[in-house]
Scaffold this motif. Structure first.
Motif, PDB file in Angstrom:
ATOM      1  N   ARG A  77       0.826  -1.217   0.000  1.00  0.00           N
ATOM      2  CA  ARG A  77       0.000   0.000   0.000  1.00  0.00           C
ATOM      3  C   ARG A  77       0.857   1.263   0.000  1.00  0.00           C
ATOM      4  NH1 ARG A  77      -5.106   0.898   0.272  1.00  0.00           N
ATOM      5  NH2 ARG A  77      -6.000   2.779   1.158  1.00  0.00           N
ATOM      6  N   ASN A  78       1.955   1.256   0.737  1.00  0.00           N
ATOM      7  CA  ASN A  78       2.808   2.445   0.781  1.00  0.00           C
ATOM      8  C   ASN A  78       3.352   2.796  -0.589  1.00  0.00           C
ATOM      9  OD1 ASN A  78       2.405   2.901   3.494  1.00  0.00           O
ATOM     10  ND2 ASN A  78       4.220   1.771   4.129  1.00  0.00           N
ATOM     11  N   SER A  79       3.710   1.802  -1.376  1.00  0.00           N
ATOM     12  CA  SER A  79       4.214   2.051  -2.723  1.00  0.00           C
ATOM     13  C   SER A  79       3.132   2.668  -3.609  1.00  0.00           C
ATOM     14  CB  SER A  79       4.720   0.744  -3.338  1.00  0.00           C
ATOM     15  OG  SER A  79       5.264   0.987  -4.613  1.00  0.00           O
ATOM     16  N   LEU A  80       1.906   2.174  -3.490  1.00  0.00           N
ATOM     17  CA  LEU A  80       0.790   2.731  -4.266  1.00  0.00           C
ATOM     18  C   LEU A  80       0.527   4.173  -3.849  1.00  0.00           C
ATOM     19  CD1 LEU A  80      -1.538   2.431  -6.296  1.00  0.00           C
ATOM     20  CD2 LEU A  80      -2.923   1.515  -4.415  1.00  0.00           C
ATOM     21  N   ILE A  81       0.507   4.428  -2.552  1.00  0.00           N
ATOM     22  CA  ILE A  81       0.264   5.786  -2.061  1.00  0.00           C
ATOM     23  C   ILE A  81       1.374   6.732  -2.512  1.00  0.00           C
ATOM     24  CG2 ILE A  81       0.167   7.210   0.032  1.00  0.00           C
ATOM     25  CD1 ILE A  81      -1.377   4.842   1.329  1.00  0.00           C
ATOM     26  N   LEU A  82       2.614   6.277  -2.469  1.00  0.00           N
ATOM     27  CA  LEU A  82       3.732   7.107  -2.920  1.00  0.00           C
ATOM     28  C   LEU A  82       3.580   7.465  -4.391  1.00  0.00           C
ATOM     29  CD1 LEU A  82       6.450   8.456  -2.392  1.00  0.00           C
ATOM     30  CD2 LEU A  82       7.538   6.271  -2.949  1.00  0.00           C
ATOM     31  N   HIS A  83       3.211   6.469  -5.214  1.00  0.00           N
ATOM     32  CA  HIS A  83       2.994   6.738  -6.646  1.00  0.00           C
ATOM     33  C   HIS A  83       1.916   7.800  -6.830  1.00  0.00           C
ATOM     34  CE1 HIS A  83       2.047   6.355 -10.856  1.00  0.00           C
ATOM     35  NE2 HIS A  83       0.793   6.117 -10.509  1.00  0.00           N
ATOM     36  N   LEU A  84       0.800   7.661  -6.117  1.00  0.00           N
ATOM     37  CA  LEU A  84      -0.306   8.613  -6.257  1.00  0.00           C
ATOM     38  C   LEU A  84       0.100  10.008  -5.788  1.00  0.00           C
ATOM     39  CD1 LEU A  84      -3.252   6.354  -5.077  1.00  0.00           C
ATOM     40  CD2 LEU A  84      -2.689   7.030  -7.420  1.00  0.00           C
ATOM     41  N   ARG A  85       0.797  10.081  -4.671  1.00  0.00           N
ATOM     42  CA  ARG A  85       1.235  11.388  -4.168  1.00  0.00           C
ATOM     43  C   ARG A  85       2.164  12.082  -5.150  1.00  0.00           C
ATOM     44  NH1 ARG A  85       2.145  10.191   2.231  1.00  0.00           N
ATOM     45  NH2 ARG A  85      -0.054  10.415   2.798  1.00  0.00           N
ATOM     46  N   LEU A  86       3.115  11.342  -5.694  1.00  0.00           N
ATOM     47  CA  LEU A  86       4.046  11.939  -6.653  1.00  0.00           C
ATOM     48  C   LEU A  86       3.327  12.382  -7.922  1.00  0.00           C
ATOM     49  CD1 LEU A  86       7.132   9.578  -6.248  1.00  0.00           C
ATOM     50  CD2 LEU A  86       6.920  11.963  -5.494  1.00  0.00           C
ATOM     51  N   ALA A  87       2.415  11.568  -8.402  1.00  0.00           N
ATOM     52  CA  ALA A  87       1.708  11.886  -9.636  1.00  0.00           C
ATOM     53  C   ALA A  87       0.756  13.064  -9.474  1.00  0.00           C
ATOM     54  CB  ALA A  87       0.939  10.659 -10.124  1.00  0.00           C
ATOM     55  N   LEU A  88       0.251  13.260  -8.264  1.00  0.00           N
ATOM     56  CA  LEU A  88      -0.747  14.305  -8.037  1.00  0.00           C
ATOM     57  C   LEU A  88      -0.190  15.556  -7.381  1.00  0.00           C
ATOM     58  CD1 LEU A  88      -3.696  12.042  -6.881  1.00  0.00           C
ATOM     59  CD2 LEU A  88      -3.269  12.993  -9.152  1.00  0.00           C
ATOM     60  N   SER A  89       1.097  15.548  -7.055  1.00  0.00           N
ATOM     61  CA  SER A  89       1.686  16.703  -6.374  1.00  0.00           C
ATOM     62  C   SER A  89       2.151  17.728  -7.398  1.00  0.00           C
ATOM     63  CB  SER A  89       2.842  16.268  -5.479  1.00  0.00           C
ATOM     64  OG  SER A  89       3.885  15.741  -6.269  1.00  0.00           O
ATOM     65  N   ARG A  90       1.222  18.320  -8.061  1.00  0.00           N
ATOM     66  CA  ARG A  90       1.526  19.352  -9.043  1.00  0.00           C
ATOM     67  C   ARG A  90       1.481  20.708  -8.338  1.00  0.00           C
ATOM     68  NH1 ARG A  90       2.164  15.318 -12.094  1.00  0.00           N
ATOM     69  NH2 ARG A  90       0.911  14.836 -13.900  1.00  0.00           N
ATOM     70  N   ASN A  91       2.536  21.470  -8.498  1.00  0.00           N
ATOM     71  CA  ASN A  91       2.541  22.817  -7.940  1.00  0.00           C
ATOM     72  C   ASN A  91       1.695  23.722  -8.822  1.00  0.00           C
ATOM     73  OD1 ASN A  91       4.251  22.084  -5.867  1.00  0.00           O
ATOM     74  ND2 ASN A  91       6.083  22.547  -7.063  1.00  0.00           N
ATOM     75  N   ALA A  92       1.033  24.648  -8.216  1.00  0.00           N
ATOM     76  CA  ALA A  92       0.279  25.680  -8.919  1.00  0.00           C
ATOM     77  C   ALA A  92      -0.824  25.120  -9.814  1.00  0.00           C
ATOM     78  CB  ALA A  92       1.222  26.558  -9.726  1.00  0.00           C
ATOM     79  N   VAL A  93      -1.477  24.062  -9.388  1.00  0.00           N
ATOM     80  CA  VAL A  93      -2.649  23.588 -10.120  1.00  0.00           C
ATOM     81  C   VAL A  93      -3.813  24.460  -9.678  1.00  0.00           C
ATOM     82  CG1 VAL A  93      -4.214  21.668 -10.518  1.00  0.00           C
ATOM     83  CG2 VAL A  93      -1.778  21.246 -10.290  1.00  0.00           C
ATOM     84  N   LEU A  94      -4.357  25.177 -10.636  1.00  0.00           N
ATOM     85  CA  LEU A  94      -5.418  26.126 -10.340  1.00  0.00           C
ATOM     86  C   LEU A  94      -6.700  25.733 -11.057  1.00  0.00           C
ATOM     87  CD1 LEU A  94      -3.308  29.381 -10.801  1.00  0.00           C
ATOM     88  CD2 LEU A  94      -3.947  28.281  -8.644  1.00  0.00           C
ATOM     89  N   PRO A  95      -7.837  26.148 -10.511  1.00  0.00           N
ATOM     90  CA  PRO A  95      -9.089  25.898 -11.224  1.00  0.00           C
ATOM     91  C   PRO A  95      -9.067  26.545 -12.606  1.00  0.00           C
ATOM     92  CG  PRO A  95      -9.517  26.633  -8.977  1.00  0.00           C
ATOM     93  CD  PRO A  95      -8.045  26.810  -9.228  1.00  0.00           C
ATOM     94  N   THR A  96      -9.698  25.884 -13.545  1.00  0.00           N
ATOM     95  CA  THR A  96      -9.784  26.412 -14.905  1.00  0.00           C
ATOM     96  C   THR A  96     -11.012  27.310 -15.027  1.00  0.00           C
ATOM     97  OG1 THR A  96     -11.155  24.609 -15.725  1.00  0.00           O
ATOM     98  CG2 THR A  96      -8.743  24.295 -15.806  1.00  0.00           C
TER      99      THR A  96
END
Length: 122
Positions: A77-96
Motif C-alpha cells: 500500500r505504501n508504494s501505491l500511495i507514494l505513486h499517487l502522491r508523486l503523480a498528483l503533487s503538481r505545484n500551482a494547479v489552479l481551477p480552470t
C-alpha cells in the motif's frame, strides 16, 4: 439529442435554483492533472499479467481499480500511495475557467467523481 424544450426546461429549473450538478472525471485534465488512465499507466508496466482476485481470467490492465489493487498486492500500500502522491503533487494547479463557470451557477449541490478539490477552490 437534447430538444429545445428540454433546454428551456433545464434553464427554467436553473433560474429557480432547482438543479444539482454531477461533474464527471476528466474535468481537471485542463488544469494539468492526469486522467485516471494516465495516473495508473505507470503501474501497468511494473505488473506481470495477473488474474483479478474475483477470478476474472485475463489481465487487469484494462480495469483500473483492479490494476491498483494488483499493484498494491504486489508492492504494498505504501508504494501505491507514494505513486499517487508523486503523480498528483503538481505545484500551482489552479481551477480552470470551466471550474469557475460551474461554481458560478446558482446551484446548491455539485457532486463529482474527481479526486481533486478544484471545484471547491473555484
Amino acid at each position: 439529442m437534447v430538444t429545445p424544450e428540454a433546454l428551456t426546461h433545464l434553464a427554467n429549473q436553473l433560474r429557480l435554483g432547482r438543479l444539482s450538478l454531477f461533474v464527471g472525471a476528466g474535468l481537471s485534465i485542463g488544469a494539468g492533472l492526469p486522467s485516471w488512465e494516465k495516473l495508473f499507466a505507470p503501474l501497468q508496466d511494473s505488473l506481470p499479467d495477473v488474474e483479478s482476485p474475483s477470478g476474472w481470467a485475463g489481465s487487469v490492465r484494462n480495469e483500473l481499480p483492479l490494476l491498483a489493487e494488483a499493484y498494491e498486492t504486489e508492492y504494498g500500500r505504501n508504494s501505491l500511495i507514494l505513486h499517487l502522491r508523486l503523480a498528483l503533487s503538481r505545484n500551482a494547479v489552479l481551477p480552470t475557467s470551466v471550474h469557475e463557470a460551474l461554481s458560478s451557477l446558482p446551484v446548491d449541490t455539485i457532486a463529482t467523481t474527481n479526486y481533486d478539490a478544484l471545484i471547491e477552490r473555484a
